[in-house]
Design an enzyme around this catalytic site. Structure first.
Site, PDB file in Angstrom:
ATOM      1  N   HIS A 122     -27.491  25.689 -45.206  1.00  0.00           N
ATOM      2  CA  HIS A 122     -28.655  26.238 -44.501  1.00  0.00           C
ATOM      3  C   HIS A 122     -29.552  25.102 -44.015  1.00  0.00           C
ATOM      4  CE1 HIS A 122     -30.234  25.661 -48.562  1.00  0.00           C
ATOM      5  NE2 HIS A 122     -31.472  25.843 -48.116  1.00  0.00           N
ATOM      6  N   HIS A 154     -29.607  22.871 -56.962  1.00  0.00           N
ATOM      7  CA  HIS A 154     -30.810  22.388 -57.640  1.00  0.00           C
ATOM      8  C   HIS A 154     -30.664  22.474 -59.156  1.00  0.00           C
ATOM      9  CE1 HIS A 154     -33.590  21.939 -54.207  1.00  0.00           C
ATOM     10  NE2 HIS A 154     -32.914  22.940 -53.676  1.00  0.00           N
ATOM     11  N   ASP A 200     -34.259  19.491 -47.265  1.00  0.00           N
ATOM     12  CA  ASP A 200     -33.670  18.845 -48.438  1.00  0.00           C
ATOM     13  C   ASP A 200     -32.165  19.066 -48.520  1.00  0.00           C
ATOM     14  OD1 ASP A 200     -34.298  21.581 -49.027  1.00  0.00           O
ATOM     15  OD2 ASP A 200     -34.089  21.185 -51.169  1.00  0.00           O
ATOM     16  N   HIS A 201     -31.609  19.797 -47.545  1.00  0.00           N
ATOM     17  CA  HIS A 201     -30.158  19.998 -47.468  1.00  0.00           C
ATOM     18  C   HIS A 201     -29.543  19.338 -46.240  1.00  0.00           C
ATOM     19  CE1 HIS A 201     -29.858  23.135 -50.716  1.00  0.00           C
ATOM     20  NE2 HIS A 201     -31.162  23.056 -50.508  1.00  0.00           N
ATOM     21  N   HIS A 219     -32.396  33.720 -48.616  1.00  0.00           N
ATOM     22  CA  HIS A 219     -33.224  32.521 -48.747  1.00  0.00           C
ATOM     23  C   HIS A 219     -33.605  32.036 -47.348  1.00  0.00           C
ATOM     24  CE1 HIS A 219     -34.742  28.824 -50.492  1.00  0.00           C
ATOM     25  NE2 HIS A 219     -33.909  28.098 -49.755  1.00  0.00           N
ATOM     26  N   ASP A 253     -28.719  27.443 -51.893  1.00  0.00           N
ATOM     27  CA  ASP A 253     -29.886  27.974 -52.585  1.00  0.00           C
ATOM     28  C   ASP A 253     -29.883  29.499 -52.686  1.00  0.00           C
ATOM     29  OD1 ASP A 253     -30.755  25.388 -52.797  1.00  0.00           O
ATOM     30  OD2 ASP A 253     -32.455  25.581 -51.439  1.00  0.00           O
ATOM     31  N   HIS A 297     -32.746  24.013 -44.404  1.00  0.00           N
ATOM     32  CA  HIS A 297     -33.876  23.355 -45.054  1.00  0.00           C
ATOM     33  C   HIS A 297     -33.653  21.847 -45.157  1.00  0.00           C
ATOM     34  CE1 HIS A 297     -35.459  27.297 -47.021  1.00  0.00           C
ATOM     35  NE2 HIS A 297     -35.853  27.151 -45.773  1.00  0.00           N
TER      36      HIS A 297
END
Length: 259
Positions: free
Chosen positions: A55, A171, A59-60, A111, A133, A57
């Site tokens: 996805h 995570h 941090d990915h 998410h 996530d 975001h």
């Protein structure tokens, strides 16, 4: 033989690296930061061949373009999310080959609306899911874009996979998730046992993931909204009767948001 290794990033992210003992080739899942990936590749003398994204975001995906530029890696990601650097867009039911192993794409929105996951029953000795996530060990992702119904359906799809599926989430949230789960089901013996196991792992600085789907089904309240114990806790928290699993899920997700 294929190996799956965790690369720590930021405060609590895991970038999963897949490598094959028969070659020096590797793939990574959700590289939010290119630096630890490059360090791992150099240390283990590996060549990055591909990147899988679940996805959009940061941090990915934050390391995606740098890794593509440095390594000329092939990239895959969700068709319904705009992510710079994705070369091949994927939707539910699509398949792809990673290190000679077939993966199936699952759409698991909630998410984010277009979140996908990668499932294989060939990668290791047991089924394997890289779920970003959507599902966490002991928890699930916040509903930033999707609806409770969408997330419930996504989690139900995962829950229907073989019970011995290895769940590779992105995570290290497990202990906090299980503390919330204990507030929902304080008399769940399997959960209490799992909390102690995770505390021991973390005390030894070991990852608490991957987890088994079977233990998620026994201890993760977001996969248990059909259980009477979870329904009773949601009813008490909401102050009104709840027995529809989607309503129960929505209630405990809001509860967790403010826990």
């Amino acid at each position: 033989m294929i190996h799956v290794s965790p690369i720590s990033a930021f405060n609590d992210n895991y970038i999963w690296l897949l490598s094959c003992s028969d070659s020096n080739t590797a793939w990574v899942v959700d590289p939010g930061d290119p630096t630890p990936v490059n360090q791992y590749l150099k240390q283990h003398q590996l060549t990055l061949a591909g990147v899988l994204i679940t996805h959009h975001h940061y941090d990915h995906v934050g390391g995606l373009q740098a890794l593509v530029k440095q390594h000329n890696a092939i990239t895959y990601g969700p068709a319904s999310e705009h992510i710079e650097g994705i070369q091949h867009s994927l939707s539910a039911g699509d398949t792809l080959s990673v290190l000679g192993t077939e993966f199936q794409v699952l759409e698991v929105g909630g998410h984010t609306r277009g979140h996908i996951a990668y499932y294989s029953d060939q990668l290791l000795d047991q089924p394997t899911l890289f779920c970003g996530d959507t599902l966490f060990a002991g928890g699930c992702g916040r509903l930033f874009e999707g609806t409770p119904q969408q997330m419930y359906q996504s989690l139900s799809q995962i829950a229907a996979l073989p019970a011995n599926t290895l769940i590779y989430c992105a995570h290290e949230y497990t202990l906090a998730n299980l503390q919330f789960a204990n507030a929902v089901e304080p008399n769940n013996g399997k959960l209490l046992q799992r909390i102690q196991q995770v505390k021991q792992l973390r005390a030894e600085s070991k990852p608490s993931v991957p987890s088994l789907l079977s233990e998620e089904l026994e201890t993760n309240p977001f996969l248990r909204s059909h259980q009477t114990t979870v329904q009773a806790a949601a009813t008490q928290h909401a102050g009104k009767p709840l027995d529809n699993p989607i309503d129960v899920f929505a209630t405990i997700r809001r509860w967790k948001d403010n826990f």
